[in-house]
Design an enzyme around this catalytic site. Structure first.
Site, PDB file in Angstrom:
ATOM      1  N   ASP A 192       0.847  -1.200   0.000  1.00 45.86           N
ATOM      2  CA  ASP A 192       0.000   0.000   0.000  1.00 45.86           C
ATOM      3  C   ASP A 192       0.886   1.255   0.000  1.00 45.86           C
ATOM      4  O   ASP A 192       2.112   1.178   0.116  1.00 45.86           O
ATOM      5  CB  ASP A 192      -0.967  -0.008   1.204  1.00 45.86           C
ATOM      6  CG  ASP A 192      -0.261   0.078   2.564  1.00 45.86           C
ATOM      7  OD1 ASP A 192       0.559   1.002   2.754  1.00 45.86           O
ATOM      8  OD2 ASP A 192      -0.535  -0.763   3.444  1.00 45.86           O
ATOM      9  N   HIS A 216       8.286  -5.399  -1.303  1.00 44.63           N
ATOM     10  CA  HIS A 216       7.464  -6.380  -2.015  1.00 44.63           C
ATOM     11  C   HIS A 216       6.629  -5.758  -3.124  1.00 44.63           C
ATOM     12  O   HIS A 216       5.624  -6.320  -3.539  1.00 44.63           O
ATOM     13  CB  HIS A 216       6.564  -7.127  -1.009  1.00 44.63           C
ATOM     14  CG  HIS A 216       7.343  -7.967  -0.042  1.00 44.63           C
ATOM     15  ND1 HIS A 216       6.843  -8.431   1.151  1.00 44.63           N
ATOM     16  CD2 HIS A 216       8.628  -8.417  -0.092  1.00 44.63           C
ATOM     17  CE1 HIS A 216       7.773  -9.134   1.783  1.00 44.63           C
ATOM     18  NE2 HIS A 216       8.867  -9.133   1.059  1.00 44.63           N
ATOM     19  N   THR A 276       4.668  -6.956  11.953  1.00 40.86           N
ATOM     20  CA  THR A 276       5.021  -8.011  11.005  1.00 40.86           C
ATOM     21  C   THR A 276       5.281  -9.303  11.757  1.00 40.86           C
ATOM     22  O   THR A 276       5.870  -9.278  12.842  1.00 40.86           O
ATOM     23  CB  THR A 276       6.256  -7.635  10.144  1.00 40.86           C
ATOM     24  OG1 THR A 276       6.674  -8.792   9.408  1.00 40.86           O
ATOM     25  CG2 THR A 276       7.422  -7.098  10.958  1.00 40.86           C
TER      26      THR A 276
HETATM   27  N1  APR Z   1      -0.961  -3.276  15.095  1.00 41.42           N
HETATM   28  C1  APR Z   1       0.263  -3.848  15.016  1.00 41.42           C
HETATM   29  N2  APR Z   1       0.440  -5.111  14.596  1.00 41.42           N
HETATM   30  C2  APR Z   1      -0.650  -5.807  14.247  1.00 41.42           C
HETATM   31  C3  APR Z   1      -1.947  -5.270  14.288  1.00 41.42           C
HETATM   32  C4  APR Z   1      -2.083  -3.936  14.747  1.00 41.42           C
HETATM   33  N3  APR Z   1      -3.270  -3.340  14.827  1.00 41.42           N
HETATM   34  N4  APR Z   1      -2.815  -6.216  13.854  1.00 41.42           N
HETATM   35  C5  APR Z   1      -2.082  -7.305  13.547  1.00 41.42           C
HETATM   36  N5  APR Z   1      -0.776  -7.064  13.783  1.00 41.42           N
HETATM   37  C6  APR Z   1       0.386  -7.939  13.584  1.00 41.42           C
HETATM   38  C7  APR Z   1       0.122  -9.420  13.797  1.00 41.42           C
HETATM   39  O1  APR Z   1       0.241  -9.749  15.183  1.00 41.42           O
HETATM   40  C8  APR Z   1       1.226 -10.054  12.954  1.00 41.42           C
HETATM   41  O2  APR Z   1       2.413 -10.263  13.702  1.00 41.42           O
HETATM   42  O3  APR Z   1       0.792  -7.832  12.244  1.00 41.42           O
HETATM   43  C9  APR Z   1       1.488  -9.000  11.863  1.00 41.42           C
HETATM   44  C10 APR Z   1       0.992  -9.388  10.498  1.00 41.42           C
HETATM   45  O4  APR Z   1       1.715 -10.478  10.035  1.00 41.42           O
HETATM   46  P1  APR Z   1       1.501 -11.029   8.549  1.00 41.42           P
HETATM   47  O5  APR Z   1       0.036 -11.141   8.257  1.00 41.42           O
HETATM   48  O6  APR Z   1       2.325 -12.248   8.411  1.00 41.42           O
HETATM   49  O7  APR Z   1       2.056  -9.824   7.646  1.00 41.42           O
HETATM   50  P2  APR Z   1       3.558  -9.491   7.236  1.00 41.42           P
HETATM   51  O8  APR Z   1       4.512  -9.887   8.303  1.00 41.42           O
HETATM   52  O9  APR Z   1       3.567  -8.085   6.762  1.00 41.42           O
HETATM   53  O10 APR Z   1       3.739 -10.450   5.990  1.00 41.42           O
HETATM   54  C11 APR Z   1       4.944 -10.415   5.265  1.00 41.42           C
HETATM   55  O11 APR Z   1       3.997 -11.888   3.652  1.00 41.42           O
HETATM   56  O12 APR Z   1       2.438 -12.692   2.138  1.00 41.42           O
HETATM   57  C12 APR Z   1       3.431 -11.843   2.352  1.00 41.42           C
HETATM   58  O13 APR Z   1       4.099 -10.298   0.810  1.00 41.42           O
HETATM   59  C13 APR Z   1       3.270 -10.424   1.932  1.00 41.42           C
HETATM   60  O14 APR Z   1       4.517  -8.513   2.696  1.00 41.42           O
HETATM   61  C14 APR Z   1       3.797  -9.658   3.113  1.00 41.42           C
HETATM   62  C15 APR Z   1       4.692 -10.667   3.810  1.00 41.42           C
END
Ligand code: APR
Length: 229
Positions: free
Chosen positions: A89, A104, A171
């Site tokens: 985004d 990404h 993340t």
């Molecule tokens: N504030 C902070 N963290 C949060 C919130 C919030 N309101 N809501 C959820 N989270 C946290 C979750 O606890 C989790 O640890 O965000 C994290 C999301 O993890 P993922 O869904 O695995 O996302 P991400 O780590 O960005 O994924 C990495 O995976 O599929 C790919 O390319 C995609 O860039 C992405 C990559």
């Protein structure tokens, strides 16, 4: 001026209304990665891939940056802030952050399917079949799919290596190479991890875990850092 490297993931945009990937009800519970986010999926069923990213782009046009994105932009008043995001985004940019590296890819851009250096802005939400690059080939979403190299990872590791402080937000740190970036941080540099579900098992020196939602934890930390002498 001190330099702060910030690594963000889907959690920072969750409170803007964009689903994360691996939380319950996350995108990867609704879709199979191999159907929508690999080069093989694009070769096998490009329409499904195109629809998936068109829907996500449409949703992105309807959401706004939240207090976490806005707080990071304010941090630039006192620090050099280098944002490295796994998100596709543009909420960091819209919040006012001036230095954002996308690991990404970017939802609002398309690229040539024969020459990855040809990148174009998408107007509106829809990328269509028949939208061509200047070499005449179909445009694809400008997204780094699973199984593809991450071109900006070397730049990102250089940023982390030189940082005086590292802040990681929202993340799961499950997807490499992005997940390995924290290991490049200087051991003396303070590191903050803001995530309500942060695992206690990261073996990194000087790590402070803040188990808060981004919209609470990030503005709080930013105000503390801005008020320090
Ligand atoms: N504030 C902070 N963290 C949060 C919130 C919030 N309101 N809501 C959820 N989270 C946290 C979750 O606890 C989790 O640890 O965000 C994290 C999301 O993890 P993922 O869904 O695995 O996302 P991400 O780590 O960005 O994924 C990495 O995976 O599929 C790919 O390319 C995609 O860039 C992405 C990559």
């Amino acid at each position: 001026m001190k330099t702060i490297a910030v690594l963000t993931g889907a959690g920072i945009s969750a409170e803007s209304g964009i689903s994360t990937f691996r939380d319950s009800n996350g995108l990867w519970e609704q879709y199979r990665i191999e159907d929508v986010a690999t080069p093989e999926a694009w070769a096998r069923n490009p329409r499904m891939v195109m629809d998936f990213y068109n829907m996500r782009r449409k949703q992105l046009l309807a959401v706004e940056p939240n207090p976490a994105h806005l707080a990071l932009a304010r941090l630039e008043q006192k620090f050099n802030v280098n944002i490295i995001t796994q998100n596709v985004d543009d909420l960091h940019e819209r919040a006012g952050s001036s230095d954002v590296l996308h690991l990404h890819g970017e939802l609002k851009k398309a690229r040539s399917s024969v020459d990855e250096t040809l990148i174009y802005k998408i107007n509106g939400w829809e990328l269509k079949f028949g939208d061509l690059c200047e070499k005449g080939s179909q445009l694809r979403p400008h997204i780094v799919w699973f199984g593809e190299p991450v071109p900006n990872i070397m730049i990102a590791s250089g940023i982390i290596l030189r940082a005086d402080m590292v802040i990681v937000i929202g993340t799961s740190l499950k997807v490499y190479p992005a997940a390995g970036l924290l290991q490049y941080a200087p051991s003396a540099a303070p590191k903050y991890l803001i995530d309500p579900e942060a695992s206690p098992e990261y073996h990194v020196r000087n790590l402070h875990i803040i188990r808060e939602k981004a919209s609470i934890g990030v503005p709080e930390l930013v105000e503390i850092l801005r008020s320090e002498k």
